[in-house]
Design a protein around this motif. Sequence first.
Motif, short mmCIF file in Angstrom:
data_model
loop_
_atom_site.label_atom_id
_atom_site.label_comp_id
_atom_site.label_asym_id
_atom_site.label_seq_id
_atom_site.Cartn_x
_atom_site.Cartn_y
_atom_site.Cartn_z
N VAL A 118 0.85 -1.19 0.00
CA VAL A 118 0.00 0.00 0.00
C VAL A 118 0.89 1.24 0.00
O VAL A 118 0.65 2.21 -0.74
CB VAL A 118 -0.94 0.00 1.21
N GLN A 119 1.92 1.23 0.83
CA GLN A 119 2.85 2.35 0.86
C GLN A 119 3.63 2.46 -0.45
O GLN A 119 3.94 3.56 -0.92
CB GLN A 119 3.80 2.19 2.04
N LEU A 120 3.94 1.32 -1.07
CA LEU A 120 4.61 1.33 -2.37
C LEU A 120 3.74 2.01 -3.42
O LEU A 120 4.23 2.81 -4.22
CB LEU A 120 4.94 -0.10 -2.80
N VAL A 121 2.45 1.72 -3.40
CA VAL A 121 1.53 2.36 -4.35
C VAL A 121 1.54 3.87 -4.17
O VAL A 121 1.60 4.63 -5.14
CB VAL A 121 0.10 1.80 -4.19
N LEU A 122 1.50 4.32 -2.92
CA LEU A 122 1.53 5.77 -2.67
C LEU A 122 2.83 6.37 -3.18
O LEU A 122 2.83 7.44 -3.80
CB LEU A 122 1.37 6.05 -1.18
N SER A 123 3.95 5.72 -2.94
CA SER A 123 5.23 6.24 -3.42
C SER A 123 5.24 6.29 -4.95
O SER A 123 5.80 7.22 -5.54
CB SER A 123 6.39 5.39 -2.91
N GLN A 124 4.59 5.33 -5.60
CA GLN A 124 4.50 5.34 -7.06
C GLN A 124 3.64 6.50 -7.55
O GLN A 124 3.95 7.13 -8.56
CB GLN A 124 3.94 4.01 -7.55
N VAL A 125 2.55 6.77 -6.85
CA VAL A 125 1.70 7.90 -7.21
C VAL A 125 2.48 9.20 -7.13
O VAL A 125 2.39 10.08 -8.00
CB VAL A 125 0.46 7.97 -6.29
N LEU A 126 3.29 9.33 -6.08
CA LEU A 126 4.02 10.57 -5.86
C LEU A 126 5.21 10.73 -6.80
O LEU A 126 5.83 11.79 -6.84
CB LEU A 126 4.48 10.66 -4.40
N GLU A 127 5.54 9.69 -7.55
CA GLU A 127 6.63 9.77 -8.53
C GLU A 127 6.17 10.34 -9.86
O GLU A 127 6.99 10.71 -10.70
CB GLU A 127 7.22 8.38 -8.77
N VAL A 128 4.86 10.39 -10.09
CA VAL A 128 4.32 10.91 -11.35
C VAL A 128 3.56 12.19 -11.07
O VAL A 128 3.19 12.47 -9.92
CB VAL A 128 3.39 9.86 -12.01
N PRO A 129 3.33 13.01 -12.11
CA PRO A 129 2.56 14.25 -11.90
C PRO A 129 1.18 13.94 -11.33
O PRO A 129 0.44 13.12 -11.87
CB PRO A 129 2.47 14.85 -13.30
N LEU A 130 0.84 14.57 -10.22
CA LEU A 130 -0.44 14.33 -9.57
C LEU A 130 -1.57 14.89 -10.44
O LEU A 130 -1.48 16.00 -10.96
CB LEU A 130 -0.46 14.99 -8.20
N SER A 131 -2.62 14.11 -10.59
CA SER A 131 -3.76 14.53 -11.41
C SER A 131 -5.04 14.18 -10.68
O SER A 131 -5.05 13.42 -9.70
CB SER A 131 -3.73 13.82 -12.77
N GLU A 132 -6.14 14.72 -11.18
CA GLU A 132 -7.45 14.42 -10.59
C GLU A 132 -7.73 12.92 -10.60
O GLU A 132 -8.34 12.39 -9.67
CB GLU A 132 -8.54 15.17 -11.37
N ARG A 133 -7.25 12.26 -11.63
CA ARG A 133 -7.47 10.81 -11.76
C ARG A 133 -6.81 10.02 -10.66
O ARG A 133 -7.31 8.95 -10.26
CB ARG A 133 -6.93 10.34 -13.13
N LEU A 134 -5.69 10.53 -10.12
CA LEU A 134 -4.94 9.79 -9.11
C LEU A 134 -5.33 10.13 -7.68
O LEU A 134 -4.93 9.41 -6.75
CB LEU A 134 -3.43 10.04 -9.31
N LEU A 135 -6.09 11.18 -7.48
CA LEU A 135 -6.48 11.55 -6.12
C LEU A 135 -7.25 10.43 -5.40
O LEU A 135 -7.01 10.20 -4.20
CB LEU A 135 -7.31 12.84 -6.15
N PRO A 136 -8.16 9.71 -6.08
CA PRO A 136 -8.84 8.61 -5.37
C PRO A 136 -7.89 7.53 -4.88
O PRO A 136 -8.16 6.88 -3.86
CB PRO A 136 -9.81 8.06 -6.43
N VAL A 137 -6.77 7.33 -5.57
CA VAL A 137 -5.80 6.32 -5.14
C VAL A 137 -5.17 6.76 -3.81
O VAL A 137 -5.03 5.95 -2.88
CB VAL A 137 -4.71 6.09 -6.21
N VAL A 138 -4.80 8.03 -3.72
CA VAL A 138 -4.24 8.54 -2.46
C VAL A 138 -5.27 8.44 -1.35
O VAL A 138 -4.96 8.06 -0.21
CB VAL A 138 -3.76 10.00 -2.63
N GLN A 139 -6.53 8.77 -1.67
CA GLN A 139 -7.59 8.66 -0.67
C GLN A 139 -7.77 7.22 -0.20
O GLN A 139 -8.02 6.96 0.98
CB GLN A 139 -8.89 9.21 -1.24
N ALA A 140 -7.64 6.27 -1.13
CA ALA A 140 -7.76 4.86 -0.77
C ALA A 140 -6.63 4.44 0.17
O ALA A 140 -6.85 3.69 1.12
CB ALA A 140 -7.75 3.99 -2.02
N VAL A 141 -5.42 4.95 -0.08
CA VAL A 141 -4.29 4.65 0.80
C VAL A 141 -4.55 5.18 2.20
O VAL A 141 -4.37 4.48 3.20
CB VAL A 141 -2.99 5.23 0.23
#
Length: 221
Positions: A118-141
Amino acid sequence: PCPLCCPQLEGLCSFLQLSTCPEHLLVRFCRWLLALSPDLSYTSAAILAEQLFLRRVLSLSQPPSRHLMAALASFCSKYSQPFCRVLVAAVLREPEQGTEQTKLVCELVEECLEPDCVQLVLSQVLEVPLSERLLPVVQAVLGRQVRGSSLSTLSFLTISSSAGAQDQLSLIVAVFQEVLPPKLFDLLVLTLCRQAPAFATSLSYTQLVTAVLTMYQSQVR
């Protein structure tokens, strides 16, 4: 038997047409993989994650079937690290991917992945430009952090009265096992601050920041 090298394994996957086999057979194949001894190497598991799931997930235009979800859950139960490195990373890095892929990643975070992944997924999200599409992933974490801590706390309160000292220590560790590491938390806050102007009118961004401030108010200065 000798382990297959990467080209051999990729060739075998192609010969067996694993990327396009019926999904009910995919479930059976993943269950067979879990029973293998010794376990697959990281490299072999990564190759299989790509061959089994990448094309299927990237082409989703509707919610995944129950067979596909069962296969994903089965594979992730043992090989979640290579799965995240290959498949989740591909989904996050593809700006053209639709909502079904994002929903799938959120469901995997909420239901299938171990805390370190789960923490790996968050680190992967933060490696790419944050977009509206990715906000739900952070919220899920973040939701996983709350749920994990709440369930562990409930278990602690229920069992601790009858547990020995060593068991109590294990339960205390479990209560905090899904708390974000300080470096990852700092990176999350820094990213949210830097991206604030781009999300000035985003309700999802506002909700996410509120959740961070609520959950980690003692760490936010």
